[in-house]
Design a protein around this motif. Structure first.
Motif, PDB file in Angstrom:
ATOM      1  N   GLN A  27      -2.702   4.357   4.407  1.00 36.41           N
ATOM      2  CA  GLN A  27      -2.205   4.559   3.043  1.00 36.41           C
ATOM      3  C   GLN A  27      -3.334   4.934   2.091  1.00 36.41           C
ATOM      4  N   PHE A  28      -4.534   4.469   2.381  1.00 32.39           N
ATOM      5  CA  PHE A  28      -5.691   4.905   1.597  1.00 32.39           C
ATOM      6  C   PHE A  28      -5.927   6.400   1.776  1.00 32.39           C
ATOM      7  N   LEU A  58       1.972   1.719  -3.552  1.00 30.36           N
ATOM      8  CA  LEU A  58       0.896   2.238  -4.393  1.00 30.36           C
ATOM      9  C   LEU A  58       0.713   3.732  -4.169  1.00 30.36           C
ATOM     10  N   ALA A  59       0.685   4.161  -2.891  1.00 29.12           N
ATOM     11  CA  ALA A  59       0.495   5.575  -2.605  1.00 29.12           C
ATOM     12  C   ALA A  59       1.674   6.407  -3.106  1.00 29.12           C
ATOM     13  N   ARG A  76      -2.698   0.049   6.529  1.00 25.52           N
ATOM     14  CA  ARG A  76      -3.339  -0.090   5.220  1.00 25.52           C
ATOM     15  C   ARG A  76      -4.370   1.011   5.005  1.00 25.52           C
ATOM     16  N   ASP A  77      -5.184   1.248   6.037  1.00 28.25           N
ATOM     17  CA  ASP A  77      -6.188   2.316   5.914  1.00 28.25           C
ATOM     18  C   ASP A  77      -5.526   3.682   5.832  1.00 28.25           C
ATOM     19  N   TRP A 124       0.995  12.398   3.173  1.00 27.21           N
ATOM     20  CA  TRP A 124       2.175  11.609   3.536  1.00 27.21           C
ATOM     21  C   TRP A 124       2.789  12.156   4.814  1.00 27.21           C
ATOM     22  N   ARG A 169      -3.554   8.565   2.041  1.00 33.69           N
ATOM     23  CA  ARG A 169      -2.625   9.188   1.092  1.00 33.69           C
ATOM     24  C   ARG A 169      -3.167   9.115  -0.332  1.00 33.69           C
ATOM     25  N   ILE A 170      -3.709   7.955  -0.686  1.00 38.99           N
ATOM     26  CA  ILE A 170      -4.268   7.799  -2.043  1.00 38.99           C
ATOM     27  C   ILE A 170      -5.436   8.752  -2.247  1.00 38.99           C
ATOM     28  N   ASN A 171      -6.337   8.804  -1.260  1.00 40.16           N
ATOM     29  CA  ASN A 171      -7.487   9.701  -1.364  1.00 40.16           C
ATOM     30  C   ASN A 171      -7.028  11.156  -1.406  1.00 40.16           C
ATOM     31  N   MET A 192       0.838  -1.206   0.000  1.00 35.80           N
ATOM     32  CA  MET A 192       0.000   0.000   0.000  1.00 35.80           C
ATOM     33  C   MET A 192       0.869   1.252   0.000  1.00 35.80           C
ATOM     34  N   LYS A 193       2.033   1.191   0.677  1.00 34.35           N
ATOM     35  CA  LYS A 193       2.942   2.336   0.626  1.00 34.35           C
ATOM     36  C   LYS A 193       3.464   2.547  -0.795  1.00 34.35           C
TER      37      LYS A 193
END
Length: 403
Positions: free
Chosen positions: A375-376, A4-5, A372-373, A47, A378-380, A1-2
């Motif tokens: 990192q989401f 991916l972000a 994991r959540d 981040w 960061r993605i969001n 997940m890191k």
């Protein structure tokens, strides 16, 4: 997940670089640049926020970063207080117990013979283990200590005197006297030679033998006659003399210091007898062996009794509403008492456990659970930043065109 972000952040940076370089040739790329620029800002901001929870970003000692490692003790205390106030409150526990219906659950479970048999096995195993852990010497010491506290340490005379007075007031001593007199009459009637032999031994040796026989026979007849008269006459002077003696003895036991002292001396002599201690040790060993054998035997009367009792308790709880209500009330009161006494200690387990963790270890534990959540986030942030950057640029362009 890191990965991916971080990959999205790199992608936004590449798109920004390309669009920034070509936006003069292709004006529409300005919107792409604005979107990628906003995405980079959102990605970097989130981040920083996520990283600041667990460590110092880029190793820089920025204030209010590495929050979990540096403030784990305060976090543990806050978490313990939160659990104490919101999960261990009396109202919450009472409501939960009321909704569960402890007596209903227990009755439904215990009324099934298989469950009662299983619980009996657990009880037997626990008691057997407890007996094996008990030290015989320590048990004997405990028994001796209790005996000295409750037997040696107390004056028996007044209690014995009061008990004797109660027995004498009801006339129950007459039963014992009747029994003794009956046995004496039966022995005299069946053993005249033994009685006369006892008399002959106490006569002078110089008496002629026929005189011995006459004396023996006369004493025997008088003794038998006397015992029979006592046996037949409830108001015999001997009976009255015995009653008077017993009454006087009961009164002396309660009020005569000399009699009390004699009883206490006799009591201490009996209790200090090594044979009595040996008998107590043998009794404990016999009880222990009998209990162990009964608990280990699935078909023993003790285990069968425990099992049937458990089934009976379950059946009664199911059929007796009053008993079920009493049990529910007792459980609720017990839970309230335990919570009132140990609520803080239970919650303190959380804060004490967290305080024992190493700061870095605590940070890793929590990050592995919720990372994991995070990192989401960061993605969001990257996506929302892109949309926000695009929207801001579009609005600005629209306003410039209007003016």
């Amino acid at each position: 997940m890191k990965l991916l972000a971080t990959g999205l952040l790199v992608l936004m940076a590449v798109i920004f670089a390309v669009s920034f370089a070509l936006q003069a040739r292709y004006p529409w790329l300005q919107y792409v640049r604005a979107a990628s620029e906003g995405g980079m800002v959102g990605a970097l901001a989130d981040w920083f926020a996520v990283t600041a929870l667990f460590r110092r970003p880029l190793g820089l000692k920025i204030p209010h970063t590495a929050i979990i490692p540096t403030r784990k003790n305060e976090i543990g205390e806050s978490l313990g207080e939160f659990v104490e106030e919101n999960f261990l409150s009396d109202a919450v526990v009472q409501e939960k117990l009321a909704s569960v219906g402890v007596s209903r659950v227990v009755s439904g479970w215990l009324s099934q013979p298989a469950n009662a048999h299983r619980l009996t096995n657990e009880i037997a195993g626990g008691l057997t283990g407890a007996l094996s852990f008990l030290s015989d010497d320590e048990i004997r010491s405990v028994i001796e200590g209790l005996a000295r506290t409750h037997l040696v340490g107390r004056d028996w005379s007044p209690q014995i005197g009061e008990l004797a007075s109660s027995v004498l007031a009801t006339g129950h001593q007459h039963i014992a006297v009747d029994l003794l007199v009956d046995k004496a009459e039966q022995w005299l009637a069946a053993n005249p030679e033994s009685f006369t032999a006892l008399v002959s031994k106490r006569l002078p040796s110089w008496l002629p033998s026929f005189v011995d026989r006459l004396v023996d026979d006369r004493v025997y007849r008088e003794a038998l006659k006397f015992v029979q008269s006592v046996q037949a006459n409830p108001g015999h002077p001997l009976r009255k003399a015995l009653d008077e003696y017993l009454l006087r003895l009961a009164d002396d036991l309660q009020h005569d210091p000399a009699m009390m002292k004699r009883v206490e001396a006799l009591k201490e002599q009996v209790l200090d007898d090594p044979r009595l201690r040996e008998l107590a040790a043998l009794a404990w060993q016999a009880i222990k062996d009998a209990l162990t054998a009964s608990l280990e035997n699935p078909e023993s009367a003790l285990r069968l009794t425990i099992e049937s009792t458990l089934v009976d308790v379950g059946t009664r709880l199911a059929s007796d509403a009053r008993l079920a209500s009493t049990v529910d009330t007792w459980v609720a009161n017990a839970a309230s008492h335990l919570l009132a006494s140990y609520r803080h200690d239970i919650a303190a387990v959380i804060s004490e456990t967290v305080s024992r963790w190493d700061g870095k270890e605590a940070s890793q534990k929590i990050e592995l659970q919720v990372g994991r959540d995070l990192q989401f986030i960061r993605i969001n942030g990257t996506v929302v930043g892109s949309l926000a950057g695009l929207a801001i640029f579009a609005v600005a362009q629209g306003l410039l065109s209007a003016f």
